[in-house]
Design a protein around this motif. Structure first.
Motif, PDB file in Angstrom:
ATOM      1  N   GLY A  63      -3.348  19.328 -30.057  1.00 32.66           N
ATOM      2  CA  GLY A  63      -4.740  19.629 -30.318  1.00 32.66           C
ATOM      3  C   GLY A  63      -5.229  20.801 -29.483  1.00 32.66           C
ATOM      4  O   GLY A  63      -6.012  21.635 -29.959  1.00 32.66           O
ATOM      5  N   PHE A  64      -4.763  20.866 -28.243  1.00 35.03           N
ATOM      6  CA  PHE A  64      -5.169  21.966 -27.360  1.00 35.03           C
ATOM      7  C   PHE A  64      -4.694  23.303 -27.923  1.00 35.03           C
ATOM      8  O   PHE A  64      -5.422  24.300 -27.881  1.00 35.03           O
ATOM      9  CB  PHE A  64      -4.612  21.752 -25.952  1.00 35.03           C
ATOM     10  N   ARG A  65      -3.493  23.312 -28.467  1.00 38.52           N
ATOM     11  CA  ARG A  65      -2.954  24.563 -29.026  1.00 38.52           C
ATOM     12  C   ARG A  65      -3.777  25.061 -30.204  1.00 38.52           C
ATOM     13  O   ARG A  65      -4.083  26.252 -30.311  1.00 38.52           O
ATOM     14  CB  ARG A  65      -1.500  24.378 -29.468  1.00 38.52           C
ATOM     15  N   TYR A  88     -20.854  -1.811 -27.454  1.00 41.57           N
ATOM     16  CA  TYR A  88     -20.548  -3.092 -26.822  1.00 41.57           C
ATOM     17  C   TYR A  88     -20.286  -2.951 -25.323  1.00 41.57           C
ATOM     18  O   TYR A  88     -19.893  -3.908 -24.662  1.00 41.57           O
ATOM     19  CB  TYR A  88     -19.331  -3.725 -27.488  1.00 41.57           C
ATOM     20  N   GLY A  89     -20.474  -1.744 -24.809  1.00 42.67           N
ATOM     21  CA  GLY A  89     -20.278  -1.499 -23.385  1.00 42.67           C
ATOM     22  C   GLY A  89     -18.838  -1.252 -22.991  1.00 42.67           C
ATOM     23  O   GLY A  89     -18.520  -1.215 -21.801  1.00 42.67           O
ATOM     24  N   LYS A  90     -17.943  -1.033 -23.971  1.00 42.27           N
ATOM     25  CA  LYS A  90     -16.535  -0.779 -23.680  1.00 42.27           C
ATOM     26  C   LYS A  90     -16.266   0.725 -23.630  1.00 42.27           C
ATOM     27  O   LYS A  90     -16.887   1.500 -24.349  1.00 42.27           O
ATOM     28  CB  LYS A  90     -15.648  -1.434 -24.739  1.00 42.27           C
ATOM     29  N   ARG A  91     -15.313   1.103 -22.770  1.00 42.76           N
ATOM     30  CA  ARG A  91     -14.948   2.515 -22.625  1.00 42.76           C
ATOM     31  C   ARG A  91     -14.138   2.925 -23.866  1.00 42.76           C
ATOM     32  O   ARG A  91     -12.916   2.833 -23.871  1.00 42.76           O
ATOM     33  CB  ARG A  91     -14.164   2.713 -21.337  1.00 42.76           C
ATOM     34  N   ARG A  92     -14.823   3.399 -24.894  1.00 43.13           N
ATOM     35  CA  ARG A  92     -14.243   3.505 -26.229  1.00 43.13           C
ATOM     36  C   ARG A  92     -13.932   4.917 -26.682  1.00 43.13           C
ATOM     37  O   ARG A  92     -13.136   5.122 -27.594  1.00 43.13           O
ATOM     38  CB  ARG A  92     -15.198   2.855 -27.237  1.00 43.13           C
ATOM     39  N   PHE A  93     -14.557   5.920 -26.068  1.00 45.83           N
ATOM     40  CA  PHE A  93     -14.373   7.298 -26.539  1.00 45.83           C
ATOM     41  C   PHE A  93     -14.056   8.228 -25.386  1.00 45.83           C
ATOM     42  O   PHE A  93     -14.494   8.022 -24.254  1.00 45.83           O
ATOM     43  CB  PHE A  93     -15.641   7.799 -27.250  1.00 45.83           C
ATOM     44  N   ALA A  94     -13.290   9.272 -25.709  1.00 49.64           N
ATOM     45  CA  ALA A  94     -13.013  10.349 -24.748  1.00 49.64           C
ATOM     46  C   ALA A  94     -13.372  11.665 -25.402  1.00 49.64           C
ATOM     47  O   ALA A  94     -13.138  11.867 -26.600  1.00 49.64           O
ATOM     48  CB  ALA A  94     -11.552  10.342 -24.327  1.00 49.64           C
ATOM     49  N   LYS A  95     -13.958  12.563 -24.631  1.00 51.41           N
ATOM     50  CA  LYS A  95     -14.240  13.897 -25.143  1.00 51.41           C
ATOM     51  C   LYS A  95     -13.925  14.931 -24.073  1.00 51.41           C
ATOM     52  O   LYS A  95     -13.914  14.620 -22.870  1.00 51.41           O
ATOM     53  CB  LYS A  95     -15.705  14.019 -25.587  1.00 51.41           C
ATOM     54  N   ALA A  96     -13.628  16.138 -24.507  1.00 49.88           N
ATOM     55  CA  ALA A  96     -13.293  17.212 -23.564  1.00 49.88           C
ATOM     56  C   ALA A  96     -13.484  18.547 -24.248  1.00 49.88           C
ATOM     57  O   ALA A  96     -13.687  18.640 -25.469  1.00 49.88           O
ATOM     58  CB  ALA A  96     -11.858  17.042 -23.075  1.00 49.88           C
ATOM     59  N   ILE A  97     -13.425  19.622 -23.458  1.00 47.00           N
ATOM     60  CA  ILE A  97     -13.659  20.975 -23.940  1.00 47.00           C
ATOM     61  C   ILE A  97     -12.470  21.865 -23.578  1.00 47.00           C
ATOM     62  O   ILE A  97     -11.872  21.720 -22.514  1.00 47.00           O
ATOM     63  CB  ILE A  97     -14.947  21.556 -23.325  1.00 47.00           C
ATOM     64  N   LYS A  98     -12.125  22.774 -24.460  1.00 45.78           N
ATOM     65  CA  LYS A  98     -11.131  23.807 -24.154  1.00 45.78           C
ATOM     66  C   LYS A  98     -11.855  24.995 -23.550  1.00 45.78           C
ATOM     67  O   LYS A  98     -12.727  25.599 -24.187  1.00 45.78           O
ATOM     68  CB  LYS A  98     -10.373  24.220 -25.409  1.00 45.78           C
ATOM     69  N   GLY A  99     -11.529  25.307 -22.312  1.00 46.33           N
ATOM     70  CA  GLY A  99     -12.227  26.378 -21.609  1.00 46.33           C
ATOM     71  C   GLY A  99     -12.110  27.731 -22.298  1.00 46.33           C
ATOM     72  O   GLY A  99     -11.149  28.006 -23.011  1.00 46.33           O
ATOM     73  N   LYS A 100     -13.113  28.566 -22.093  1.00 45.65           N
ATOM     74  CA  LYS A 100     -13.129  29.907 -22.704  1.00 45.65           C
ATOM     75  C   LYS A 100     -12.364  30.891 -21.835  1.00 45.65           C
ATOM     76  O   LYS A 100     -12.195  30.710 -20.655  1.00 45.65           O
ATOM     77  CB  LYS A 100     -14.576  30.370 -22.897  1.00 45.65           C
TER      78      LYS A 100
END
Length: 283
Positions: free
Chosen positions: A230-232, A271-283
């Motif tokens: 995905g990063f590529r 529901y208060g669960k750690r369910r998602f992750a998000k991040a950014i590709k630096g410029k």
């Protein structure tokens, strides 16, 4: 029998499989499918004597429910994020948490003409919802399953959306150019085999294991290649959004950082669960 009596009897019969509230909701879905009646219509017609045809059709549905078959598979569709989606044994039934993931993406990406890649698309639920919600987005959905892609394409046609669905393996290098997408999203298989004992029979016996489970000794089986591949293909400033197993949120955070993603954040679900992750590709 009146509709009221039929519903009461049906809920009682389903008590061995579902709690009272869930059973009633399921029966109301079945009635809507058979009669086209909404919940308000059910209330209005509660004293109405029902035909033998209606009763027999409902009984056939209940018989399948008692074998733990999901109501969504029985009816062949589910209502999710404002969309009526075709579903079947070859794809997962989209969950409320995944709808929250869609909302997160839409809330954070107000630009037009974004290029979006949905990995492990299944029925196409995420890709199709984003197609309806993002402004003039160019969206591609990827899955390894021919059955899933067939259902996704049918949903695409039914909804008059323009998502491109292609066959590719999320575990392998992706067939896309570098720096090509503004958003990468995925709800990949993430439940470890040892977690099966906590799951209901309607999931274990009917929903596709290929879309649910990963080996106990490799919970990062999908997140690792999705993070790197995905990063590529992500454009500079592009973002990745993942639905995750709460048990491995810290490992997933590290995996994303190791792949080069920045500002990695874990988000809780309704529901208060750690369910998602998000991040950014630096410029």
């Amino acid at each position: 029998m009146t509709l009221h009596d039929i519903i009461a009897d049906s809920v009682k019969r389903l008590a061995q499989v579902y709690d009272t509230r869930e059973a009633r909701n399921i029966i109301e879905l079945a009635i809507e499918n058979i009669k086209g009646w909404t919940r308000v219509d059910v209330i209005i017609n509660s004293d109405k004597e029902m035909t033998e045809f209606f009763t027999e059709k409902l009984n056939r549905i209940i018989s399948r429910l008692l074998c733990h078959e999901p109501i969504q598979y029985i009816l062949g569709e589910t209502y999710w994020h404002g969309l009526t989606l075709k579903v079947g044994p070859g794809v997962l039934i989209p969950r409320p948490e995944t709808s929250q993931l869609v909302d997160l993406i839409v809330d954070e990406n107000k630009q037009t003409d974004l290029r979006v890649l949905d990995l492990c698309t299944g029925s196409g639920a995420i890709a199709l919802a984003l197609s309806r919600s993002l402004k003039f987005a160019d969206i591609t959905g990827v899955d390894i399953s021919e059955t899933a892609l067939e259902i996704a394409n049918e949903n695409n046609t039914r909804l008059n959306t323009s998502v491109e669905f292609i066959k590719a393996n999320a575990l392998s290098p992706l067939p896309f150019s570098d720096n090509d997408f503004n958003i990468i999203v995925s709800n990949p298989p993430y439940i470890c085999e040892r977690e099966k004992h906590d799951m209901k029979a309607n999931v274990l016996e009917y929903e596709p294991g290929l879309a649910l489970f990963v080996p106990d000794d490799d919970p990062m089986q999908f997140y690792r290649p999705i993070a790197h591949n995905g990063f590529r293909v992500a454009a500079s400033g592009g973002r990745i959004y993942l639905e995750i197993n709460p048990l491995y949120s810290d490992s997933i955070k590290c995996t994303l950082a190791e792949a080069g993603w920045e500002d990695v954040t874990i988000i809780t679900d309704m529901y208060g669960k750690r369910r998602f992750a998000k991040a950014i590709k630096g410029k």
